[in-house]
Scaffold this active site. Structure first.
Site, PDB file in Angstrom:
ATOM      1  N   HIS A 139       0.826  -1.202   0.000  1.00 31.10           N
ATOM      2  CA  HIS A 139       0.000   0.000   0.000  1.00 31.10           C
ATOM      3  C   HIS A 139       0.867   1.263   0.000  1.00 31.10           C
ATOM      4  O   HIS A 139       2.075   1.207   0.264  1.00 31.10           O
ATOM      5  CB  HIS A 139      -0.937  -0.036   1.205  1.00 31.10           C
ATOM      6  CG  HIS A 139      -2.082  -0.992   1.024  1.00 31.10           C
ATOM      7  ND1 HIS A 139      -3.090  -1.147   1.932  1.00 31.10           N
ATOM      8  CD2 HIS A 139      -2.372  -1.839  -0.005  1.00 31.10           C
ATOM      9  CE1 HIS A 139      -3.956  -2.052   1.494  1.00 31.10           C
ATOM     10  NE2 HIS A 139      -3.538  -2.493   0.316  1.00 31.10           N
ATOM     11  N   GLU A 189       1.178   3.753   2.048  1.00 29.89           N
ATOM     12  CA  GLU A 189       1.857   4.088   3.307  1.00 29.89           C
ATOM     13  C   GLU A 189       3.164   3.295   3.435  1.00 29.89           C
ATOM     14  O   GLU A 189       4.200   3.826   3.849  1.00 29.89           O
ATOM     15  CB  GLU A 189       0.957   3.746   4.505  1.00 29.89           C
ATOM     16  CG  GLU A 189      -0.343   4.540   4.583  1.00 29.89           C
ATOM     17  CD  GLU A 189      -1.512   3.868   3.851  1.00 29.89           C
ATOM     18  OE1 GLU A 189      -1.292   3.280   2.769  1.00 29.89           O
ATOM     19  OE2 GLU A 189      -2.634   3.935   4.356  1.00 29.89           O
ATOM     20  N   CYS A 229      -2.284  -1.069   7.317  1.00 24.48           N
ATOM     21  CA  CYS A 229      -1.422   0.117   7.357  1.00 24.48           C
ATOM     22  C   CYS A 229      -1.563   0.828   8.695  1.00 24.48           C
ATOM     23  O   CYS A 229      -0.640   1.516   9.130  1.00 24.48           O
ATOM     24  CB  CYS A 229      -1.780   1.069   6.220  1.00 24.48           C
ATOM     25  SG  CYS A 229      -1.376   0.372   4.619  1.00 24.48           S
ATOM     26  N   SER A 258     -18.448   6.915 -44.139  1.00 25.68           N
ATOM     27  CA  SER A 258     -17.670   6.654 -42.921  1.00 25.68           C
ATOM     28  C   SER A 258     -18.458   7.085 -41.679  1.00 25.68           C
ATOM     29  O   SER A 258     -19.145   8.097 -41.686  1.00 25.68           O
ATOM     30  CB  SER A 258     -16.367   7.448 -42.991  1.00 25.68           C
ATOM     31  OG  SER A 258     -15.856   7.608 -41.693  1.00 25.68           O
ATOM     32  N   ARG A 277     -10.782   3.181 -22.052  1.00 25.33           N
ATOM     33  CA  ARG A 277     -10.922   1.712 -22.082  1.00 25.33           C
ATOM     34  C   ARG A 277     -10.012   1.081 -21.031  1.00 25.33           C
ATOM     35  O   ARG A 277     -10.406   0.166 -20.315  1.00 25.33           O
ATOM     36  CB  ARG A 277     -10.549   1.161 -23.459  1.00 25.33           C
ATOM     37  CG  ARG A 277     -11.571   1.513 -24.525  1.00 25.33           C
ATOM     38  CD  ARG A 277     -11.150   0.956 -25.875  1.00 25.33           C
ATOM     39  NE  ARG A 277     -12.204   1.146 -26.867  1.00 25.33           N
ATOM     40  CZ  ARG A 277     -12.139   0.734 -28.113  1.00 25.33           C
ATOM     41  NH1 ARG A 277     -11.054   0.105 -28.544  1.00 25.33           N
ATOM     42  NH2 ARG A 277     -13.141   0.938 -28.941  1.00 25.33           N
ATOM     43  N   THR A 331     -23.581  -3.209 -32.838  1.00 26.54           N
ATOM     44  CA  THR A 331     -22.260  -2.573 -32.969  1.00 26.54           C
ATOM     45  C   THR A 331     -21.233  -3.611 -33.415  1.00 26.54           C
ATOM     46  O   THR A 331     -20.418  -3.352 -34.301  1.00 26.54           O
ATOM     47  CB  THR A 331     -21.844  -1.927 -31.620  1.00 26.54           C
ATOM     48  OG1 THR A 331     -22.795  -0.921 -31.317  1.00 26.54           O
ATOM     49  CG2 THR A 331     -20.458  -1.330 -31.681  1.00 26.54           C
ATOM     50  N   ASP A 358     -19.937  -2.742 -37.044  1.00 24.84           N
ATOM     51  CA  ASP A 358     -18.627  -2.053 -37.051  1.00 24.84           C
ATOM     52  C   ASP A 358     -17.445  -3.020 -36.968  1.00 24.84           C
ATOM     53  O   ASP A 358     -16.321  -2.622 -37.234  1.00 24.84           O
ATOM     54  CB  ASP A 358     -18.510  -1.083 -35.861  1.00 24.84           C
ATOM     55  CG  ASP A 358     -19.582   0.000 -35.888  1.00 24.84           C
ATOM     56  OD1 ASP A 358     -20.288   0.086 -36.905  1.00 24.84           O
ATOM     57  OD2 ASP A 358     -19.700   0.737 -34.894  1.00 24.84           O
ATOM     58  N   LEU A 417     -12.307  -3.412 -29.719  1.00 19.81           N
ATOM     59  CA  LEU A 417     -12.586  -3.058 -28.320  1.00 19.81           C
ATOM     60  C   LEU A 417     -11.396  -3.280 -27.399  1.00 19.81           C
ATOM     61  O   LEU A 417     -11.568  -3.561 -26.213  1.00 19.81           O
ATOM     62  CB  LEU A 417     -13.818  -3.822 -27.789  1.00 19.81           C
ATOM     63  CG  LEU A 417     -15.118  -3.666 -28.595  1.00 19.81           C
ATOM     64  CD1 LEU A 417     -16.251  -4.472 -27.948  1.00 19.81           C
ATOM     65  CD2 LEU A 417     -15.536  -2.196 -28.699  1.00 19.81           C
TER      66      LEU A 417
HETATM   67  C1  AOF Z   1      -4.510   1.791   2.311  1.00 17.40           C
HETATM   68  N1  AOF Z   1      -3.543   2.179   1.450  1.00 17.40           N
HETATM   69  O1  AOF Z   1      -2.643   2.223  -0.583  1.00 17.40           O
HETATM   70  C2  AOF Z   1      -4.720   1.182  -0.349  1.00 17.40           C
HETATM   71  C3  AOF Z   1      -5.762   0.844   0.562  1.00 17.40           C
HETATM   72  O2  AOF Z   1      -5.999  -6.704  -0.292  1.00 17.40           O
HETATM   73  P1  AOF Z   1      -5.232  -5.499   0.144  1.00 17.40           P
HETATM   74  O3  AOF Z   1      -4.380  -5.751   1.369  1.00 17.40           O
HETATM   75  O4  AOF Z   1      -4.453  -4.824  -0.957  1.00 17.40           O
HETATM   76  O5  AOF Z   1      -6.325  -4.428   0.671  1.00 17.40           O
HETATM   77  C4  AOF Z   1      -7.205  -3.815  -0.225  1.00 17.40           C
HETATM   78  C5  AOF Z   1      -8.059  -2.828   0.530  1.00 17.40           C
HETATM   79  O6  AOF Z   1      -7.241  -1.867   1.199  1.00 17.40           O
HETATM   80  C6  AOF Z   1      -8.971  -2.010  -0.399  1.00 17.40           C
HETATM   81  O7  AOF Z   1     -10.214  -2.650  -0.581  1.00 17.40           O
HETATM   82  C7  AOF Z   1      -9.126  -0.718   0.379  1.00 17.40           C
HETATM   83  O8  AOF Z   1     -10.077  -0.846   1.413  1.00 17.40           O
HETATM   84  C8  AOF Z   1      -7.746  -0.559   1.018  1.00 17.40           C
HETATM   85  N2  AOF Z   1      -6.864   0.182   0.117  1.00 17.40           N
HETATM   86  N3  AOF Z   1      -5.615   1.186   1.860  1.00 17.40           N
HETATM   87  O9  AOF Z   1      -4.374   1.981   3.526  1.00 17.40           O
HETATM   88  C9  AOF Z   1      -3.587   1.889   0.152  1.00 17.40           C
HETATM   89  N4  AOF Z   1      -4.789   0.846  -1.673  1.00 17.40           N
HETATM   90 ZN    ZN Z   2      -3.284  -0.305   3.769  1.00 20.50          ZN
END
Ligand code: AOF
Ligand code: ZN
Length: 341
Positions: A51, A53, A87, A173, A189, A201, A205, A209
């Site tokens: 994450h 942090e 975190c 076109s 996308r 589509t 077309d 995608l």
């Molecule tokens: C944070 N910092 O950078 C993010 C958070 O499966 P995990 O451990 O990656 O957890 C995913 C969950 O963590 C996500 O659903 C959301 O609630 C949180 N995301 N939290 O402190 C981060 N990406």
């Molecule tokens: Zn986290």
């Protein structure tokens, strides 16, 4: 902007570096700041990876004591064991001067519990700095966590005199938007997990995608074909995976899967996609499909690309009765974004 907002603005900026790789997780940015100097930065880079942090903490130079820092993070620190450890535990171990948070994590497993854990450990916490922008940054994630339905973006191009497609008999076109905006469309996308069109589509077309003019992964392809009139020999079926929603059959083929939805309606399709882990969908047409999303009121954002040329005739684009939230000129087109409410 005050000092806290300036640092939060930077968190939002670096969070977006993860935009092609973190879905369905949110984009998050984090800074450690000491004596008004940014000591380290980190963002969530990849789904399943560490994450924001943790990444910021790991780049703190060894001569800096993280205790003396203020931590800025655009989303409430998580407080449970997912693919990575909480975190909030890391921050409690560090015990920084302050933790400044952009917005609450709407994930029911967090939703205030991260803040409570920090406060219970005696850490000074500030919540709600640039809150709206932090929520907007993760609008797909917020929609899914709150409603258990994917975020739906409708996208179409229309001429200056509001035609969206040629009459079916026309040989002219059908390209409307400026080709220099193709990279913008392909980025759309790439930042959605699925792309959805109707069988007309596909049959008319023969689109691919996929993502060709932007960084990022190809979205899952979804075709609505209630009566299975879609031609499965078209080129999109030759690569990747496609789901075909219809009224009658469930069957698995090499590159595509038939999924029966009875009664056939948008809500049933969105619920099924949600169950399959799809949290964001780009609806690229055609008219009937877009109109059915508008009629069922199951959409979140509409992006309308209007060219500055006119056609003599054609099929008229849907009419939106929402007010635009943003308008920008891009080459010869005007791109307008509408929110449902
Ligand atoms: C944070 N910092 O950078 C993010 C958070 O499966 P995990 O451990 O990656 O957890 C995913 C969950 O963590 C996500 O659903 C959301 O609630 C949180 N995301 N939290 O402190 C981060 N990406
Ligand atoms: Zn986290």
């Amino acid at each position: 902007m005050n000092t806290d907002e300036i640092y939060m603005d930077r968190c939002i900026e670096i969070a977006q570096k993860g935009k092609f790789h973190v879905a369905p997780n949110p984009m998050v940015g984090c800074l450690f700041v000491s004596n008004d100097v940014i000591i380290s930065e980190g963002y969530h880079q990849k789904y399943g990876g560490s994450h924001a942090e943790v990444n910021a903490y790991q780049s703190i130079p060894s001569d800096i004591d993280p205790k003396t820092c203020d931590v800025y993070v655009s989303l409430e620190p998580c407080s449970y064991h997912g693919k990575t450890p909480p975190c909030s535990d890391l921050l409690i171990k560090i015990k920084p001067n302050r933790v400044v948070i952009g917005c609450l994590d709407p994930n029911p497993k967090v939703s205030g519990a991260g803040i409570k854990a920090l406060e219970d450990a005696g850490i000074h916490v500030i919540v709600g700095v640039l809150e709206e922008r932090c929520e907007q940054l993760n609008k797909y994630f917020f929609k899914v966590q709150k409603f258990n339905l994917p975020f739906v973006t409708l996208k179409w191009a229309q001429t200056k005199n509001k035609f969206m497609a040629r009459k079916s008999s026309s040989k002219e076109s059908s390209k409307i938007s400026d080709s220099r905006n193709d990279s913008y469309v392909h980025e759309l996308r790439a930042i959605h997990q699925a792309i959805l069109v109707g069988s007309n589509t596909v049959n008319t077309d023969d689109p691919l995608l996929n993502v060709r003019y932007s960084e990022g992964n190809d979205p899952l392809k979804v075709v609505l074909s209630p009566n299975l009139s879609v031609d499965c020999k078209k080129q999109l079926f030759s690569v990747g995976r496609t789901l075909i929603y219809n009224k009658t059959s469930n069957e698995l083929f090499d590159n595509y899967q038939l999924i029966k939805i009875d009664p056939f309606n948008i809500e049933g399709i969105l619920s099924d996609l949600f169950e399959r882990g799809i949290h964001s969908i780009l609806v690229e047409g055609g008219i009937q499909v877009i109109q059915s999303f508008l009629d069922s009121d199951l959409w979140d954002e509409a992006i309308v690309i209007e060219s500055n040329n006119s056609w003599d005739d054609g099929q008229i684009a849907p009419l939106l009765n929402s007010s635009p939230v943003s308008l920008k000129q891009a080459y010869n087109d005007n791109i307008t974004i509408y929110n449902k409410k």
